[in-house]
Design a protein around this motif. Structure first.
Motif, PDB file in Angstrom:
ATOM      1  N   PRO A   1     -13.785  43.009  18.360  1.00  0.00           N
ATOM      2  CA  PRO A   1     -12.793  43.215  19.641  1.00  0.00           C
ATOM      3  C   PRO A   1     -11.697  42.206  19.319  1.00  0.00           C
ATOM      4  N   ARG A   2     -10.644  42.634  19.935  1.00  0.00           N
ATOM      5  CA  ARG A   2      -9.295  41.846  19.490  1.00  0.00           C
ATOM      6  C   ARG A   2      -9.498  40.423  20.270  1.00  0.00           C
ATOM      7  N   LYS A   3     -10.152  40.157  21.284  1.00  0.00           N
ATOM      8  CA  LYS A   3     -10.266  38.909  21.959  1.00  0.00           C
ATOM      9  C   LYS A   3     -11.257  38.015  21.257  1.00  0.00           C
ATOM     10  N   ALA A   4     -12.158  38.601  20.588  1.00  0.00           N
ATOM     11  CA  ALA A   4     -13.313  37.777  19.880  1.00  0.00           C
ATOM     12  C   ALA A   4     -12.653  37.764  18.520  1.00  0.00           C
ATOM     13  N   ALA A   5     -11.932  38.753  17.839  1.00  0.00           N
ATOM     14  CA  ALA A   5     -11.005  38.153  16.792  1.00  0.00           C
ATOM     15  C   ALA A   5     -10.088  37.039  16.935  1.00  0.00           C
ATOM     16  N   ILE A   6      -9.329  37.015  17.778  1.00  0.00           N
ATOM     17  CA  ILE A   6      -8.529  35.869  18.268  1.00  0.00           C
ATOM     18  C   ILE A   6      -9.267  34.541  18.256  1.00  0.00           C
ATOM     19  N   ALA A   7     -10.265  34.872  19.119  1.00  0.00           N
ATOM     20  CA  ALA A   7     -11.028  33.434  19.296  1.00  0.00           C
ATOM     21  C   ALA A   7     -11.705  32.778  17.916  1.00  0.00           C
TER      22      ALA A   7
END
Length: 288
Positions: free
Chosen positions: A269-275
């Protein structure tokens, strides 16, 4: 005829055939009046009291005005391995075993871990009478951050092994807590100054809760010089500030975007990728 009492309470054995109870009890680290209120009841009720030093245990019992009703046996580093199976068998038979050390909580740099494992394996209940702790007391009075910390116990005595252990934790950001003997304090503080830097803040907590309690705070280099001059006696707990985090690094925005895209393409997921990318790059998520 009285009904059997609930297991796990002082003076109340379990049902016949049930495994017993192992009670880990905290003892004062200095002032006898700091003894937990339940300690006296446990001493009077236990079938067996396993003590690190039986003489100190009997002295404490006199100070608490209580007499151990059960058998008192020694349980210290020298006989811990051999005595554990014996106590485990007593627990299997339903005994209530009270474990105490010279000061503080059992198992914390003191005997106890082996017996806890054996008790769990035997199906016995393991409970505790919480009490004084040199680790938490030193942290509280150190003046150093206490929101996150780690306990390292005693460092190796040999200089090379001690230096290697300190190198392992030099970058640890949490506050560090150690135990040390007074005659090794100077060498240990000097080794810490070498491994962590002489300006790293620390506190030497000596004789906590006793008449001559002292907390000496300052940079490691100053504390090392003080200790080398013969400045410390008695029980010592060292509290050392954690390493300061390195400032956030800058990174190429295009490279960060590519790494996030690669993670998303792999199904993250995008948020997890950013984190994840922020964590790897040592950057705030907002910047990524």
């Amino acid at each position: 005829m009285s009904t059997p009492n609930e297991p796990g309470q002082p003076g109340q054995p379990g049902q016949p055939g049930e495994p017993g109870v192992l009670v880990l009890a905290g003892t004062p680290i200095g002032d006898p009046s700091d003894a937990p209120a339940r300690l006296g009841a446990e001493l009077a009720a236990a079938d067996i009291v396993a003590a690190e030093d039986t003489r100190r245990l009997r002295r404490l019992a006199r100070e608490l005005d209580v007499r151990p009703a059960g058998r008192v046996v020694s349980y210290f580093e020298g006989n811990e391995r051999a005595r554990t199976p014996e106590l485990a068998r007593e627990l299997e038979r339903g005994a209530r075993v009270l474990l105490v050390t010279d000061a503080g909580m059992p198992s914390v740099s003191d005997p106890g871990y082996r017996l806890v494992v054996a008790a769990v394996t035997a199906g016995a209940r393991v409970t505790a009478v919480p009490g004084p702790s040199a680790v938490l007391t030193a942290l509280a009075v150190s003046g150093l951050p206490v929101d996150r910390f780690c306990f390292e116990g005693f460092l190796p005595r040999r200089a090379g092994e001690r230096a290697a252990r300190l190198a392992e934790v030099a970058a640890e950001p949490r506050t560090l807590v150690f135990f040390e003997a007074p005659h090794r304090l100077g060498a240990t503080l000097a080794a810490m100054a070498e491994a962590f830097g002489g300006e790293r803040r620390a506190a030497v907590c000596r004789e906590l809760t006793k008449t001559h309690e002292e907390v000496r705070r300052g940079p490691l280099r100053e504390l090392a010089a003080w200790a080398e001059a013969g400045g410390a006696r008695g029980e010592i707990t060292l509290v050392v500030a954690g390493a300061e985090r390195a400032p956030a690094r800058s990174a190429d925005p295009a490279e960060l975007a590519r790494r996030v895209a690669d993670r998303e393409a792999a199904g993250e997921p995008r948020k997890a990728a950013i984190a994840g990318v922020a964590r790897e790059a040592g950057l705030p998520k907002r910047q990524v």
